[in-house]
Structures are given as C-alpha cells and as structure tokens.
Write an enzyme that holds these catalytic residues in place. Structure first.
Site, PDB file in Angstrom:
ATOM      1  N   CYS A 163       0.798  -1.232   0.000  1.00  0.00           N
ATOM      2  CA  CYS A 163       0.000   0.000   0.000  1.00  0.00           C
ATOM      3  C   CYS A 163       0.827   1.277   0.000  1.00  0.00           C
ATOM      4  O   CYS A 163       0.284   2.360  -0.233  1.00  0.00           O
ATOM      5  CB  CYS A 163      -0.933   0.002   1.207  1.00  0.00           C
ATOM      6  SG  CYS A 163      -1.894  -1.507   1.357  1.00  0.00           S
ATOM      7  N   HIS A 298      -2.114   8.112   6.554  1.00  0.00           N
ATOM      8  CA  HIS A 298      -2.427   6.855   5.875  1.00  0.00           C
ATOM      9  C   HIS A 298      -3.897   6.515   6.113  1.00  0.00           C
ATOM     10  O   HIS A 298      -4.622   6.218   5.173  1.00  0.00           O
ATOM     11  CB  HIS A 298      -1.505   5.749   6.379  1.00  0.00           C
ATOM     12  CG  HIS A 298      -1.629   4.463   5.648  1.00  0.00           C
ATOM     13  ND1 HIS A 298      -1.418   4.340   4.300  1.00  0.00           N
ATOM     14  CD2 HIS A 298      -1.967   3.209   6.087  1.00  0.00           C
ATOM     15  CE1 HIS A 298      -1.599   3.088   3.916  1.00  0.00           C
ATOM     16  NE2 HIS A 298      -1.938   2.373   4.987  1.00  0.00           N
ATOM     17  N   HIS A 336      -9.705   2.592  -0.008  1.00  0.00           N
ATOM     18  CA  HIS A 336      -8.264   2.298  -0.006  1.00  0.00           C
ATOM     19  C   HIS A 336      -7.841   1.914  -1.418  1.00  0.00           C
ATOM     20  O   HIS A 336      -8.170   0.834  -1.910  1.00  0.00           O
ATOM     21  CB  HIS A 336      -7.985   1.167   0.974  1.00  0.00           C
ATOM     22  CG  HIS A 336      -6.527   1.010   1.316  1.00  0.00           C
ATOM     23  ND1 HIS A 336      -5.513   1.581   0.584  1.00  0.00           N
ATOM     24  CD2 HIS A 336      -5.905   0.347   2.341  1.00  0.00           C
ATOM     25  CE1 HIS A 336      -4.349   1.278   1.118  1.00  0.00           C
ATOM     26  NE2 HIS A 336      -4.561   0.533   2.196  1.00  0.00           N
TER      27      HIS A 336
END
Length: 995
Positions: A163, A298, A336
């Site tokens: 990620c 994040h 996400h």
C-alpha cells in the site's frame, strides 16, 4: 535534500475522472463509493467481501490506436498498464510539456503497483500463453510500458511495497532527480480491483469494512473498503522548473522510507517505525514538526491501524505550537486505493497547498475519542481549513502492509518574482496562435470541441498566454489545427466554427486534410524600392517584441553611417518618400528585421531572392554580408542615389522585351530596368523620353503606368552610383543557402557578392522573372514569403504565373498590418508541417503557463479483463477478451479505419490474392477487423507492429503463400513500410521464383 517541484498532475479515482474533478470531490466532501459493477463480479456471490467499493468509471476504455497498440495486444495488456498510458500523457500536458517533445529524453518513470493479479488470471492456462500475455501480464512492465511508448530512456521501474508503493515511487523519483539520473520524472501508482480475492483476505483478517467504506479516525471505523485509482505527478528539480517558468503546484522538500523490521506481525503496523520515518523525512526536509500545518495520514479506518498511526503522529507532532497539527485521510472519500493510496494522498496535499485550502476529512463528525487526538496535539479536520499566506508545510504518510513506510514533506510553491497581470489587462490586443493536434481527424474534432467548451467558461480576456501554452503542449501529433486570435471570445468562436466545418454528414468519412505529410519548403522574396509608405510596419513594430528588437538592431547599424535614425522617420508617419537617403535604409531595415524575426521563429528559408534594393537584406539572410557591412553598403548607395541629378523616372508596361524592342530602339535613353514577367516590364530613363514611349505604347493598346520614382534606376543614369560602389571593398562570404540572383537571372554559383557585384546590380536590369523561375525549378518551394512592407513581388509573380504552385504569404501586408499577420504566417506554415519556435512570437509578459483541458482520448474501444468472477468458477480463468491464436478481439464499438493517406481506400478490396493474404495475416497477428487494414496502413505508425509481431506476420504470410517459400525478416525489412509495399515485395518474390 534538494527541493523538487511538482509541475504536473493527472489522476482518475472513483467518482473523480481528472484533477479538477478530484479536487471538486474533495472540497465538496463527497465520496466515490458505489456498488460493485457486474463487470467485475457478482456481489451476491461473495457476501464476505461486501457489495460496495470504489470503482473507476470506464476502466475498460483504452484508445489503443492513439498509442499504436494492436487490438490483440491491448486485450492482453494488464488494465493497470492501459490506465497508466493516457494518465502519463495528460500529466505531461498538465506540466506544460508536449509529451512527444520529450521522446528520446532521459525522463524517468517510477510506478507503484502491487501484486500480479492480472498475471495470475491470464497465465495459469498454459495452453493459451502468448508473448503478448507475457509482456502484458507483468506488473514489472507498468513503468516500462510508459517508457517504451513515450520513448523515454531514463530510469524506469515498478515499485511494489504494497500500500505504500506509489509514495515510495515518488521518493525514488526525487532521489533520481537529485542524483542527476534524469531531469524530469513521472511518479505515481495505479490500482484496479480485478477480483474479490484480496477482499476475501481482508475479510478473513477482520480488516474489511462491512459497507465497503473507509472511515478514518472515526468512531464508526470498521475496516477497509477497496478501490481503484491511478495518479501520476511530473517532478523536476525546483531550480529547473523556475528557470523554465513552469507552474509549480507544490515543492517536495524531503522524503524518507523505512521498514518495520521484525515487529509484532508481518502485516501489523509498527508505531516506532512510523515515528522514525516521520522524523527522518522532516530532517531531510530541513523542517521541524512544529512547522507542519497538516498531515495527510495513511488513515485506513481500521481500529488498530488508526490507533497506532495517531500515537506515532502525536509523538512527533505533539510539540508546543500555536494550533494543533491538522490530520485527515482521503480514504474517506475514495476508499483504499492500495498501490495508488500514497499518490492519492500526495496529490491531495499538493492541491491543498496550491489552493490554500485543506479539505475536510469524511466521517470526522464522530471522531474516535479513544484516539485522544487533542491530548496528542492533533485535530481531525471536520471542515475545510484555509491556509495562511506565506509558506505552508504538509506531510503525507503511506504505510505498506509488509512494513515499508514512507513519508513525504511538501511545501507551498515559491511566489513568482514578478506579479502576473490579469489576463484581460496583460493580453489585450496581443495576437497569438492557438494550436491543437491529434492522431486522427475525428480526434482533432473532438479535442477542438473540448477546448472550445473549456475556454468558453473562462472570463473574457486576452488570448496570447493561452495560445502560447497551447503551442507548448498541444503540438506534435500528426493532424494539426492553428487559429490566430486576440481574445478568448474570438478563440471560442473560431474553434466552434472549425468543429462545425469538420463535422461530416451522416455516413460520410471525415477527410484527413489537417495532416501535413512533410515540412514546408520556404523561399523568401525581398521587396525593393517602391513598396515604402509612411509608418510602414508600425503596427508590427508595436506588437512584436522580436520584430522590434531586430528593427532596432538594423537602425543602430545604419545610424553609424547615416548619422540619424531611420526608426524615427519610419514610425513617425511623416511623408519622406522621394528621399532615398532615408527610404533605402528604411526598406533595408524592414527587410532585415522581418527576415530575422521569421528565422528566429523557426522559419528557415530554403532559398532567398531580392529585387533590386531587396538583395541587400537577402544577402544578410543568406550569410553573405554581416549586418554592419550591409548597413554601410546601403547607406553608401542611398547617399550616392540622393546625389543623382533629377529628371529621371520609371514606368511599368504590360509587355515583354520583344514587343517593346521597336519602341526602345526609337528611344535609346530608355532601357528595360526590370523584367518582372513575360508581359511585365519596367522601363527607366529621362522623363520626356518615357512620356513619348508611354504615349506610343498606349496607342498600341498596351497598358502603362507611371511609377512614383524620382530616379531612373537600373539605367545609365545610375552609373555614378555604380562607380561609387566600386570604390570601397566589401567584406563578403560564400552564401550559406541558395541565392537566386536578380542581377544574373539565375541561381548564384561561385560568384562573390563583392563591390563589383553591387555596382553592376545598381545599373543593370533586374531579372526577377528569370531568377524566380530558376528558384522554383531548383528549390521547388511550397511557400513564397514576401519580405517587405507590403505585397509587391508575390503579386507580380502571381500575375506572371511564375509560382510553381507555391502558396503566397506575407507577414506585413500593408498599412493595416499588425502582429496578427506575422502570427498568421507562422500558423499557416505550422499547418503545413513546420515546427516553429513559438516562444519568439510572444512578449515576455505572455510567457506564463495557462492550464488547458488535457487531451481527450477516444472512448470507442473497450477491453475488459475477463468474465465476471463467480462462485464455482475455476480459480484461474483465461480472460474472455484475450484472443487465442486464431481469434480476433472485438472492441465494444467498431473503431475507425486505419487510413494513413488522404485518399479513399476500399480496404483489401482487391482481386490481388497476395494483398488479400497479407491483409488476412495482419488481421490475425494484430487482431484488427479486416476492413481496418488498408493498403496504405503503415506497420509501425498505424498498426503498432513490433519485432515479435513482424516475426509472427512472416510465419503467417509464408503459410498462406506457399509459393513465396521462406523469406527472412532481413529481406522483408525494406518492404515493411506499409501493407501495400509488403504485398508488392511478396508478389515480386513469387514472380522471381516462378521464372
């Protein structure tokens, strides 16, 4: 760490196709989450994954023709690669660069992409593996694909740290720029949710949000919702960007990457590592945590992840400061985006600094009290925050599932050292050329319409800066459009007229008349005396900085010999005709300045021709005379002319020398001073003799016209001028380009243009028609550009039929001439294939970047990855649209034919069996419908064939045409210009082997 400028951005996220739409989504507080498209999978078959997520609209659209990718290869390509190519093009345009202009450069490409799901989906059926699937299924090819299609030779690498991949890619790109490995870099990431498989993993780990939505730092947070996304930024060293006048969104001050190491689990976040990466980034950036106004976190919305991240943020930023550090996460808007998550946050932070507004974080209304944000010196943004004037600092975090952490430090762009004036005030009256280019006639029309709609939404004002930006960005593709305009209103009207003219009738193919097939061949024709008028070229002098600079240089060179300024006489508008001591130098200054302006704009003549006095400026342009030497010669000639006794004159006669011979024999003092055409002669001599001969010719029905000339030029009466010119040596050099001499009536050979040349040139006849004929025969110009204050020679040449099909242009067409005429001259040559140096067309105040709508790609071709996943289906499954060896992929809509010439074609449409066999082989290898493969289609440019496809083509052709036998690729190479040329070659092979 040195500073890195963010100069270009493009992106596509759920509910936000493009940078402007992304910003609107953020400031509007909206989310792009929606139901799972049936194209991906049937949500009811996978209840553990949920029925929602973030999905890009039209993720299957790919303009394969634009990128010269065959339908077969496009179908085999990982959708990640297909999304990256148009994104890269638009990002470079947003950076103010024509992407094609960077071909061959060391531009670097750094792309974050995680996993290899496409390869797993396509390569598991070993019976269906092909070379195209091999290159198309590799995640490692994501960056290489951009470098290949754009011809970039700098570093090119795909980054997979899960990620955090795309923010790590930005970090690596910045370091590459600072190390001097590249001067421009594309950095970012891409993610496509191809199947529910990773969602199942998240569900089994307890990380999946039930409603498919990330709710960062919220009391409602319950896990991750997966999403698509693609984003790229263009990075340059800040000093380079500022030197080139680039628009800077934000400045990357520093970044850092680290690893969790052996923590409490392979996929568990580590607070201490997060603290270390933040502190390392701030140290590299030379800032303290107290200076950071906000952090784009994040923020996945998992209970554990949010808690650990807030603890780390508080430990670093919880220092004495006036206001708490603001935090938020774009995952509330998008979900996400995994490998694209870091670039999504990076772009959000860059735009926030650019607009001086930090968007609110979605789901912040019910802040998770267990995070103790206030105690930790943090505040969750529940509403947009306006940033103060001056420099603002932001942080961006991105953490990988495997423990690779990244943090970047961004700062506001430095203020421009000069104030940018309002468009309406700065550009008022200035003419520019608005350019648009595209790969097909249809695409040109589509992009003209897009530009018209976007410009219509702007406030009315000047167009020069917009035109200049279009010249830097919207050039380089084969089909060209150019429009000269002064205002946005005029620009919009002209663009819409162009769209209307290019719209075909129903069932009619659009003509490809906007595509030049070569570069224009330009010849300069320099006007002589008789074209002058008060205030000549004053409008151009006023509006063109380049012309003004070169005219002033000529004036300065002349003043050293004249003792006065011709500029004052010319621009003052006074009547100064009949004063050769000013007229001749002024005409020379005009000719010199016009020629220098055009050559500075990239209009390099293939040959020059000067009529009488015009030969002096022509000689300078050809490199024969330096400016100072020519100025001295012209000043000397002007003084000698002014000393001639009065009583001479000139008339023009509509007859040739043979017709005039009897009349001239009766008047020996009258001579043919200029032979401008077969029936266009200028006579020179005493006034009384001219009157007699004029009366006689009129009586014979021959038209005559008295010229406004106080002297009998190019006759025995100018012998004193010739004698005076012989007395001083001339510093001349061999011509650097062809010169059509009007003294000799032919192309100049090795003869020097010395004192003797100029002396003879002053008293001998001007052989214009013969010289122009020689120029047309030897050079074959496509365009004749007249260099002088008003049209004269081009009219003479047109009247005589001496043009040879050349188009006539004039950058200063008379008293009404302005900078617009110069701009239109350059525009006309651009349409015909010239690539001008546009910068010289604009004043410094207009040389500023203006945002333009990015290129609008075709949506006609669609390539999806596979049938929707379903329960009970094989775990590994070959994509439906990846063709087998003998299949042809079928895009959703029938695309345009590949036609590379402005000629009609009926496809293979032929009784030629060899051509039919070649066309069939091409359709098999490339996956094109048969009707698209026409005789004129070029293998590389139009059909996108590479070396592997050529080898496959060779095998297919040999199988279809046994009489050809075996032909090596080396033998075929010269014939691989087009489908037709290959067929002709193979036909020749068959005939030779049958003989």
């Amino acid at each position: 760490m040195g500073d890195i400028a963010v100069v270009g951005i493009d992106c596509a996220f759920p509910g936000a196709a493009g940078v402007r739409a992304y910003w609107d989504l953020l400031v509007g507080g909206r989310a792009g989450i929606g139901p799972v498209p049936g194209q991906r999978w049937e949500a009811r078959d996978f209840p553990a994954v949920g029925d929602s997520g973030g999905f890009i609209d039209d993720a299957d659209v790919f303009d394969s023709d634009f990128f010269s990718v065959t339908p077969r290869e496009a179908a085999a390509m990982d959708p990640h690669q297909r999304l990256l190519l148009p994104c890269a093009w638009r990002a470079l345009e947003d950076a103010g660069r024509a992407p094609g202009g960077l071909a061959g450069s060391g531009t670097g490409v750094f792309v974050g992409v995680m996993g290899g799901e496409w390869g797993r989906l396509t390569m598991s059926d070993l019976a269906q593996v092909t070379p195209l699937l091999g290159s198309g299924s590799s995640a490692g090819m994501a960056a290489n694909r951009i470098s290949y299609h754009f011809d970039f030779t700098g570093p090119s690498l795909a980054v997979d740290t899960a990620c955090s991949s795309s923010l790590v890619a930005v970090h690596l790109a910045a370091n590459s720029l600072l190390a001097g490995e590249c001067d421009t870099a594309l950095a970012g990431g891409v993610n496509i949710v191809l199947s529910p498989s990773l969602g199942l993993v998240y569900g089994q780990l307890g990380l999946a949000a039930a409603d498919g939505r990330c709710k960062p730092f919220s009391a409602e947070a319950d896990g991750i919702g997966r999403s698509d996304g693609v984003g790229l930024v263009v990075l340059r060293r800040l000093e380079d960007a500022l030197a080139d006048g680039d628009r800077v969104y934000a400045v990357l001050r520093g970044s850092a990457v680290n690893q969790d190491g052996r923590s409490n689990g392979m996929i568990a976040p580590n607070r201490w590592s997060q603290e270390r990466v933040l502190n390392a980034a701030y140290k590299r950036a030379g800032v303290s945590p107290a200076e950071v106004a906000f952090v784009e976190a994040h923020g996945t919305g998992t209970v554990l992840g949010d808690a650990i991240e807030c603890a780390a943020l508080g430990s670093v930023h919880g220092v004495p400061r006036e206001t708490p550090c603001a935090i938020g996460s774009v995952k509330g808007n998008l979900g996400h985006t995994e490998a694209a998550a870091g670039i999504a946050g990076f772009i959000k932070a860059a735009l926030a600094l650019h607009h001086r507004i930090v968007p609110a974080s979605l789901y912040a209304e019910r802040e998770n009290s267990r995070l103790r944000l206030g105690e930790r010196g943090l505040r969750l943004l529940k509403s947009p925050a306006r940033l103060p004037r001056g420099e603002n600092i932001a942080g961006v975090s991105s953490f990988g599932m495997g423990g690779t952490n990244a943090h970047a430090v961004l700062a506001s762009a430095p203020r421009s050292p000069r104030a940018v004036p309002a468009r309406a005030r700065a550009d008022a009256g200035a003419a520019g050329v608005f350019t648009v280019s595209a790969d097909t006639p249809e695409a040109l029309c589509r992009n003209l319409a897009a530009q018209a709609d976007a410009l219509a939404a702007l406030p009315r004002g000047g167009a020069a800066a917009l035109c200049r930006s279009s010249n830097r960005v919207k050039t380089g593709l084969p089909h060209r459009f150019a429009l000269t305009a002064r205002s946005t209103g005029e620009l919009v009207d002209g663009l819409r007229r162009a769209v209307a003219l290019r719209a075909p009738a129903p069932g009619e193919l659009r003509a490809a008349a906007d595509r030049p097939w070569g570069r224009p061949v330009v010849a300069f024709l320099f006007t002589g005396q008789g074209s002058e008028y008060p205030a000549m070229t004053a409008g151009l002098y006023r509006e063109s900085p380049a012309y003004r600079r070169h005219f002033d240089a000529a004036d300065e060179a002349l003043a050293a010999h004249l003792g006065t300024s011709v500029r004052e006489a010319v621009l003052g508008g006074e009547e100064w005709g009949g004063r050769p001591e000013l007229v001749q130098p002024a005409l020379f200054a005009v000719g010199y300045a016009l020629a220098r302006t055009l050559t500075e704009l990239g209009v390099t003549p293939a040959a020059v021709l000067g009529h009488s006095l015009g030969e002096y400026a022509a000689a300078v342009t050809a490199g024969v005379l330096p400016l100072d030497e020519a100025a001295a010669l012209v000043a000397r000639r002007a003084r000698l002319t002014a000393a001639l006794p009065p009583g001479g004159g000139m008339i023009t006669v509509a007859a040739g020398p043979e017709t005039l011979a009897p009349a001239l024999a009766a008047e020996p003092e009258v001579v043919a001073a200029a032979l401008n055409g077969p029936a266009d002669t200028v006579l020179s001599g005493p006034l009384d003799a001219l009157a007699r001969i004029g009366k006689e010719l009129t009586g014979l029905g021959i038209r005559t016209r008295e010229l406004d000339s106080p002297y009998a030029f190019h006759s025995a009466r100018t012998a004193p001028v010739a004698a005076g010119l012989r007395t001083a040596p001339v510093d001349c050099a061999p011509a650097a380009l062809p010169v059509a001499s009007t003294r000799y009536g032919r192309m100049l050979r090795d003869e020097p243009m010395d004192a003797e040349y100029w002396a003879g040139q002053a008293e001998e006849p001007v052989l214009f028609d013969a010289a122009l004929g020689a120029l047309v025969r030897d050079v074959a110009p496509t365009h004749l550009v007249e260099i002088g204050p008003q049209p004269q020679l081009t009219r003479i040449a047109a009247r005589a039929g001496s043009l040879g099909g050349a188009e006539l242009l004039h950058p200063a067409p008379g008293p009404e001439g302005t900078g617009r005429d110069l701009a239109e001259t350059v525009a006309a040559l651009y349409r015909c294939g010239l690539d001008p140096d546009w910068e010289q067309l604009y004043a410094p105040e207009h040389r500023r970047p203006e945002p333009l709508v990015p290129y609008v790609f075709s949506t006609a071709q669609r390539y999806w990855d596979r049938p929707p996943a379903s329960v009970g289906a094989p775990a590994e499954r070959r994509p439906e649209s990846v063709p087998g060896p003998e299949e042809t992929p079928r895009p959703a809509e029938t695309p345009r034919p590949v036609v590379s010439r402005e000629t009609e074609s009926d496809g293979a449409g032929s009784d030629d069996p060899v051509l039919v066999a070649v066309v069939e082989a091409v359709t098999e290898v490339g996956g094109y419908p048969t009707e698209r493969v026409v005789r004129e289609a070029r293998f590389h440019e139009d059909l996108g064939f590479d070396s592997v496809m050529i080898m496959q083509l060779k095998n297919r052709v040999e199988a279809r045409l046994p009489r050809v036998g075996e032909v090596s690729v080396q033998q075929m190479l010269p014939a691989l210009r087009s489908v037709g040329s290959l067929a002709e070659f193979l036909d020749g092979v068959i005939m030779a082997r049958s003989a």
